[in-house]
Motif scaffolding. Structure first.
Motif, short mmCIF file in Angstrom:
data_model
loop_
_atom_site.label_atom_id
_atom_site.label_comp_id
_atom_site.label_asym_id
_atom_site.label_seq_id
_atom_site.Cartn_x
_atom_site.Cartn_y
_atom_site.Cartn_z
N PRO A 135 28.24 25.44 80.29
CA PRO A 135 27.34 24.49 79.88
C PRO A 135 27.33 23.33 81.26
CG PRO A 135 28.93 24.36 78.28
CD PRO A 135 29.58 24.90 79.36
N VAL A 136 26.07 23.26 81.74
CA VAL A 136 25.83 22.69 82.97
C VAL A 136 24.36 21.74 82.77
CG1 VAL A 136 24.93 22.50 85.49
CG2 VAL A 136 26.55 24.38 84.40
N GLU A 137 24.77 20.54 82.78
CA GLU A 137 23.59 19.55 82.49
C GLU A 137 22.56 19.30 83.83
OE1 GLU A 137 22.93 18.20 79.55
OE2 GLU A 137 24.51 19.05 78.79
N VAL A 138 21.45 19.74 83.72
CA VAL A 138 20.36 19.51 84.70
C VAL A 138 19.42 18.30 84.60
CG1 VAL A 138 18.73 20.66 86.10
CG2 VAL A 138 20.87 21.80 85.63
N ALA A 139 19.43 17.34 85.24
CA ALA A 139 18.63 16.44 84.68
C ALA A 139 17.17 16.10 85.03
CB ALA A 139 19.25 15.13 85.37
N ASN A 140 16.65 16.92 86.14
CA ASN A 140 15.51 16.80 86.69
C ASN A 140 15.09 18.17 87.35
OD1 ASN A 140 13.15 16.14 87.77
ND2 ASN A 140 13.87 14.83 89.26
N ALA A 141 14.20 19.09 86.88
CA ALA A 141 14.08 20.25 87.44
C ALA A 141 12.70 20.54 87.12
CB ALA A 141 14.90 21.52 86.60
N SER A 142 11.85 21.62 87.86
CA SER A 142 10.39 21.62 87.70
C SER A 142 10.00 22.75 86.74
CB SER A 142 9.84 22.09 89.01
OG SER A 142 10.55 23.45 89.51
N SER A 143 11.38 23.41 86.43
CA SER A 143 10.97 24.59 85.20
C SER A 143 12.37 25.05 85.08
CB SER A 143 10.10 25.92 86.01
OG SER A 143 11.07 26.49 87.26
N GLN A 144 12.49 26.24 83.97
CA GLN A 144 13.68 26.60 83.50
C GLN A 144 14.32 27.37 84.66
OE1 GLN A 144 12.96 28.80 79.86
NE2 GLN A 144 12.79 26.80 78.71
N ASP A 156 30.75 24.89 90.64
CA ASP A 156 32.05 25.55 91.54
C ASP A 156 32.49 26.70 90.12
OD1 ASP A 156 34.20 26.81 92.43
OD2 ASP A 156 35.04 24.98 93.19
N LEU A 157 31.88 27.86 90.13
CA LEU A 157 32.11 28.73 89.07
C LEU A 157 33.62 29.28 88.94
CD1 LEU A 157 28.73 30.71 89.13
CD2 LEU A 157 29.48 29.18 87.41
N TYR A 158 34.10 29.36 90.07
CA TYR A 158 35.67 29.39 90.18
C TYR A 158 36.61 28.86 89.53
CZ TYR A 158 34.95 33.06 94.13
OH TYR A 158 34.20 33.82 94.63
N GLU A 159 36.15 27.20 89.46
CA GLU A 159 36.75 26.29 88.71
C GLU A 159 36.09 26.25 87.34
OE1 GLU A 159 39.37 24.46 89.63
OE2 GLU A 159 39.61 25.63 91.53
N ALA A 160 35.08 26.54 87.14
CA ALA A 160 34.30 26.21 85.99
C ALA A 160 34.96 27.11 85.07
CB ALA A 160 33.00 26.44 86.04
N VAL A 161 34.96 28.49 85.24
CA VAL A 161 35.67 29.74 84.26
C VAL A 161 36.67 29.10 83.63
CG1 VAL A 161 34.00 31.25 85.37
CG2 VAL A 161 36.27 31.03 86.11
N GLU A 165 33.75 28.47 77.75
CA GLU A 165 33.95 28.80 76.58
C GLU A 165 33.75 30.52 76.68
OE1 GLU A 165 31.29 27.04 74.14
OE2 GLU A 165 31.38 25.01 75.08
N TYR A 166 34.74 31.13 75.71
CA TYR A 166 34.39 32.67 75.62
C TYR A 166 33.25 32.64 74.73
CZ TYR A 166 35.42 37.21 73.79
OH TYR A 166 35.37 38.71 73.54
N ALA A 167 32.39 33.71 75.45
CA ALA A 167 31.23 33.98 74.57
C ALA A 167 31.15 34.97 73.65
CB ALA A 167 29.95 34.21 75.64
N GLU A 168 32.30 35.24 73.49
CA GLU A 168 32.83 36.27 72.32
C GLU A 168 31.78 37.52 72.35
OE1 GLU A 168 31.64 34.69 68.41
OE2 GLU A 168 32.76 32.90 68.62
#
Length: 275
Positions: A135-144, A156-161, A165-168
């Motif tokens: 999960p990543v919170e994005v506060a201000n974006a023009s679109s999805q 940093d996906l190397y650290e984030a993983v 959470e395991y997505a089953e």
């Protein structure tokens, strides 16, 4: 100046390595190879790399590693500005480098191990490719789509993983036989339709899937250019929000194509528009 920066890195606790992905053209041919690599920032040296073969990543060695290093270090000087090449700065070697070193050690010692064939069993190394949720919170974006791009750039996906959470869902599995140094018996599996069923995926299937994906991306790219031309001719692109959305879509298509030059150009265009 570079020597001073090296000394500073060594004494200030700054990240020692830069890791990430790189598209490289080995030899003659139209297709680039997807590589992952590690640069030692203190030594300004490419210390490890692997290339995607269509089934798995394999070590880049010998003349191929020298060829890749020439592009990464000598020509593009990625070690001087890793951020420009979307490389992450880390303090320890990534898992795949340490895993490769461990596997090489095990293979070199394999002749000294007692054989397990008497029991009818073998030793395997199974690589499970699972989906995880970050999960990543994005506060201000023009679109999805813009929100996705910001999430990728900021994480940093190397650290984030490590804490994700395991997505089953298990996407696939790669099975090596311990002692098979040439990986001649390595197999790639996909989940079958029945629970617990695993189906061997042939190299032809992989190539067909890649070809289909490339064809689909080409059609999307052509459709985008057609729509973009119509919007431009109608004057609709005078709207800054719409123009930014179009530029963002162009960037995502460039990223999907795996073309680093095209991706960089699209990023610069979007940055200039946002400035």
């Amino acid at each position: 100046m570079e020597m001073d920066m090296t000394k500073q890195n060594a004494t200030s606790g700054q990240p020692k390595y830069a890791v990430g992905h790189w598209m490289h053209l080995f030899g003659v041919g139209p297709l680039e190879t997807h590589c992952r690599l590690v640069i030692d920032l203190e030594q300004s040296k490419l210390v490890a790399a692997q290339e995607w073969t269509g089934l798995k990543f394999e070590d880049v060695l010998g003349s191929r590693l020298k060829d890749l290093a020439e592009s990464v270090i000598e020509v593009n000087e990625a070690h001087k500005n890793p951020d420009e090449w979307e490389l992450d700065r880390v303090r320890i070697l990534p898992f795949w480098v340490r895993q490769s070193a461990t596997a090489a050690t095990e293979d070199s010692q394999d002749d000294t191990k007692p054989s397990q064939r008497d029991s009818g069993n073998k030793s395997f190394r199974v690589h499970l490719y699972v989906l995880t949720r970050v999960p990543v919170e994005v506060a201000n974006a023009s679109s999805q789509v813009d929100a996705i791009a910001q999430a990728v750039d900021a994480t940093d996906l190397y650290e984030a993983v490590k804490t994700s959470e395991y997505a089953e869902e298990i996407h696939s599995a790669l099975v090596d036989e311990v002692g098979d140094a040439e990986f001649t018996r390595t197999q790639h599996y996909q989940p079958g339709q029945e629970d617990g069923e695993w189906v061997v995926e042939s190299f032809a299937t992989q190539k067909e899937r890649q070809a289909a994906a490339t064809d689909a991306l080409t059609k999307v790219d052509a459709a985008f250019e057609s729509v973009n031309s119509l919007l431009d001719a109608s004057g609709a692109l005078d709207s800054e929000p719409l123009q930014k959305a179009v530029y963002q879509l162009r960037l995502e298509i460039a990223r999907a194509s795996g073309d680093p030059e095209r991706t960089k150009a699209a990023q610069l265009s979007l940055q200039e528009l946002s400035a």
